[in-house]
Write a protein that holds these residues in place. Structure first.
Motif, short mmCIF file in Angstrom:
data_model
loop_
_atom_site.label_atom_id
_atom_site.label_comp_id
_atom_site.label_asym_id
_atom_site.label_seq_id
_atom_site.Cartn_x
_atom_site.Cartn_y
_atom_site.Cartn_z
N THR A 1 38.09 46.93 45.04
CA THR A 1 39.35 46.54 45.69
C THR A 1 40.47 47.41 45.15
N ASP A 2 41.45 47.64 46.01
CA ASP A 2 42.64 48.34 45.55
C ASP A 2 43.76 47.36 45.21
N ALA A 3 43.45 46.07 45.28
CA ALA A 3 44.43 45.08 44.84
C ALA A 3 44.66 45.25 43.34
N ASP A 4 45.82 44.87 42.90
CA ASP A 4 46.14 44.96 41.47
C ASP A 4 45.88 43.59 40.84
N VAL A 5 44.71 43.44 40.27
CA VAL A 5 44.28 42.15 39.74
C VAL A 5 43.73 42.36 38.33
N ALA A 6 44.16 41.54 37.39
CA ALA A 6 43.69 41.67 36.01
C ALA A 6 42.25 41.19 35.88
N ALA A 7 41.57 41.67 34.85
CA ALA A 7 40.14 41.37 34.68
C ALA A 7 39.82 39.88 34.67
N PRO A 8 40.58 39.04 33.98
CA PRO A 8 40.23 37.61 33.98
C PRO A 8 40.32 36.99 35.38
N ASP A 9 41.29 37.45 36.18
CA ASP A 9 41.42 36.92 37.53
C ASP A 9 40.31 37.45 38.45
N LEU A 10 39.92 38.71 38.23
CA LEU A 10 38.76 39.25 38.95
C LEU A 10 37.53 38.43 38.64
N ASP A 11 37.37 38.13 37.37
CA ASP A 11 36.21 37.37 36.92
C ASP A 11 36.16 36.00 37.59
N ALA A 12 37.30 35.32 37.63
CA ALA A 12 37.35 33.99 38.25
C ALA A 12 37.00 34.07 39.73
N ALA A 13 37.57 35.05 40.42
CA ALA A 13 37.31 35.19 41.86
C ALA A 13 35.84 35.52 42.11
N LEU A 14 35.28 36.40 41.27
CA LEU A 14 33.90 36.82 41.48
C LEU A 14 32.91 35.68 41.20
N ARG A 15 33.15 34.95 40.12
CA ARG A 15 32.25 33.82 39.80
C ARG A 15 32.30 32.75 40.88
N ALA A 16 33.50 32.45 41.35
CA ALA A 16 33.62 31.45 42.42
C ALA A 16 32.90 31.91 43.68
N ALA A 17 33.02 33.20 43.99
CA ALA A 17 32.40 33.71 45.21
C ALA A 17 30.88 33.74 45.12
N THR A 18 30.35 34.23 44.00
CA THR A 18 28.89 34.36 43.90
C THR A 18 28.21 32.99 43.84
N ARG A 19 28.92 32.01 43.27
CA ARG A 19 28.34 30.67 43.12
C ARG A 19 27.91 30.09 44.46
N THR A 20 28.67 30.35 45.52
CA THR A 20 28.34 29.75 46.82
C THR A 20 27.81 30.78 47.83
#
Lengths: 384, 384
Positions: free
Chosen positions: A187-206
């Motif tokens: 992504t070219d969004a400007d997102v810090a690693a912890p927020d990337l991590d939260a989004a990715l874990r939530a997405a992969t879970r479902t």
């Protein structure tokens, strides 16, 4: 599009000679910044491939500048020497690209238990670096294929000016252990690693975590999310999470649709569950029942095999309150014969099974495939 | 021989017309005493067939005078009316035989979710009663077959003058839930119900309960042990338990050897486990790995799939200490490449996999089958 749909990324895919048939087998994805935040989820299989062990270490730093991916060999169960091979790959890529090896993730896929041909892989890394391009996403997606018949990519573009794109491979040994298969999202969004991590874990879970093609969990599952910040935009967290989920869901469906030997994609929705965990446990038990998978292949709405699978779980339910619909026809009501099974039309590739536990209001969807003679052939005729 | 090998028992097997193809489908086993002690173990599937629910009640009394068994229909997921059918079957058998219905066990096998044709089954019970014979064990074993290609019987005779014999059916939906399949064992030893129960539970725990042909647990699994006391001998408890275990083990191996579509019998021995539970969990995970089952079918010693299966368990082990032998060749040592896989000879039906967890001294053996196109065909071409 793929991993180069977002600004700030270049990629390439080449034939390094790892695969004996000369097909593309090495991909490189590079984050050119300005930021290099990253998150990753990996297989929960306790037997982890060398590149998984390496990349888990890399991700602890929260920054990834490049990912080297190879097909043609999983580098799993290869001992300390296999780990040295992964380390050497990262070191070589870092040297060629002018980055630190500690920011180079590595992912491998292919046969377990064989060493990678490093005399071909290392020159391949240099060749792939020379071919890096802002239009290289498609070639990268092609280079990571194993038994995949098609390459898999997905993109979501936000009206706010940022993009999430990705590529995936996976066709067999396709059951989730938190994440599954090889996937790189950018992504070219400007997102810090912890927020990337939260989004990715939530997405992969479902999404990836609820794909269960054949019940077999890989040693190499890796899902990476790299953010370049090149759009200059920091997105709304909920909108960004939904975009990541959407790309993951799209790729997950493509994996199921291309599963080895499969003739049906089975959407298993468990409703009326006391908890989401119950719904997932029941969905997975149904997804892994070989007799049911054979029946679906034969276009036989054999709901008895669904009940038999539910009965092996510890979920909250009463056997005489279970309801099951196949393609919308409630063939089982209150644990017994329901609507006429002759009403069920199973001619199409997608088959829907709804299991109502009548024990609450939670639900979950698991995607699976049927079991076919082609699956047996593909997985018995040669090592894979 | 079968269930009439022991003194004090008569049996029969007839065609009642439950199966549309006219094959034998109804068996009757009668204990003529002088004692009628009995024990039973049943499926742990929470979706239980009507005859299982009925027979569990009967066994609580510790006495069984007769068992009615039918193939051609499982009477599972048939609701209250299905239970009434089982009750009526027991009542009718009791009337014909001059026993109490509360001492008549019932077992059914076949398609889930259809009612039994009681207009054919009840006259069949009377016909079977008329044909009871001290040599009827073979016919009874034949009448309970479904997709079995052969009928299964076993006998152990003690020098002390007593005998344990039995019959079994089972070819698909063949994974254990304490017990599995339909099995009737008889003995003329004079053993009280609690002691029969102890011997039977100990025997099934390490025999039928460790057969895992296809991971699918039936709704109808039933194993009964009936004692007539007709030999007039009360055996040594340990010797009797060993005889029961031996007959169960013999029948369990016959079930695996006749599993639907299988071309290989796979003996999975897990050694070096911290606990027996760990060994069983790992053995079952290996037994249920479809990719490994395909590889064995293709005579491919794919030990990577064994490690991948072990890695999904919660057993105590370190990935870099795992060892795996296939047919005696240690193809994986310390979690990595071991002896040359070309040394493994897999031409024969029996394949042996040894997984060493290097974490203790406990062990367990699980029996499984390979996954074949024939299995898929047999379970997709028609409802079963």
């Amino acid at each position: 599009m793929s991993v180069t749909a977002a600004q700030g990324f270049t990629a390439s895919g080449i034939a390094a000679g790892i695969k004996e048939n000369g097909n593309p087998d090495l991909a490189l994805v590079v984050n050119n910044g300005p930021r290099r935040a990253a998150a990753g989820v990996f297989t929960s299989n306790r037997v982890k491939a060398a590149p998984v062990l390496w990349s888990q270490q890399v991700l602890k730093g929260g920054e990834v500048s490049a990912v080297v991916l190879n097909s043609g060999g999983a580098n799993a169960c290869t001992g300390p020497l296999g780990f040295q091979d992964t380390h050497a790959t990262a070191e070589h890529a870092a040297e060629v690209l002018g980055h630190s090896a500690g920011e180079v993730a590595v992912a491998s896929t292919g046969l377990i238990g064989i060493r990678l041909p490093m005399d071909k892989l290392l020159p391949g890394v240099a060749k792939a670096a020379a071919e890096l391009s802002a239009h290289g996403g498609e070639k990268a997606a092609i280079a990571i294929k194993t038994t995949d018949t098609v390459h898999k990519t997905a993109v979501v573009q936000s009206p706010a000016g940022w993009t999430v794109g990705g590529m995936a491979k996976g066709a067999g040994m396709l059951a989730p252990g938190l994440a599954t298969m090889l996937v790189v999202l950018t992504t070219d969004a400007d997102v810090a690693a912890p927020d990337l991590d939260a989004a990715l874990r939530a997405a992969t879970r479902t999404t990836f975590d609820r794909v269960d093609s054949d019940g077999c969990m890989s040693t190499n599952d890796t899902v990476l999310l790299l953010a370049s910040g090149a759009s200059g935009t920091t997105p709304d967290a909920a909108e960004f999470a939904e975009a990541v989920r959407s790309v993951c869901d799209d790729l997950a469906r493509q994996l199921i649709g291309d599963a080895e030997g499969a003739s049906k994609d089975i959407r298993i929705e468990v409703i009326g569950a006391a908890t989401e965990e119950d719904a997932v446990e029941v969905g997975r038990s149904i997804a892994r029942n070989n007799l049911l998978k054979c029946a679906i292949h034969g276009e036989d709405p054999n709901w008895g095999r669904v009940l038999s699978a539910i009965g092996t779980t510890s979920a909250v339910f009463e056997p005489d309150q279970l309801n099951v619909a196949i393609n919308g026809v409630w063939v089982c009501k209150n644990g017994s014969v329901g609507e006429d099974r002759e009403l069920v039309d199973m001619r199409y590739r997608e088959v829907s099974i709804t299991a109502d536990l009548a024990a609450g209001s939670e639900s979950a969807v698991i995607w699976a495939n049927d079991l076919t003679a082609d699956y047996v052939h593909e997985n018995s005729a040669y090592s894979s």
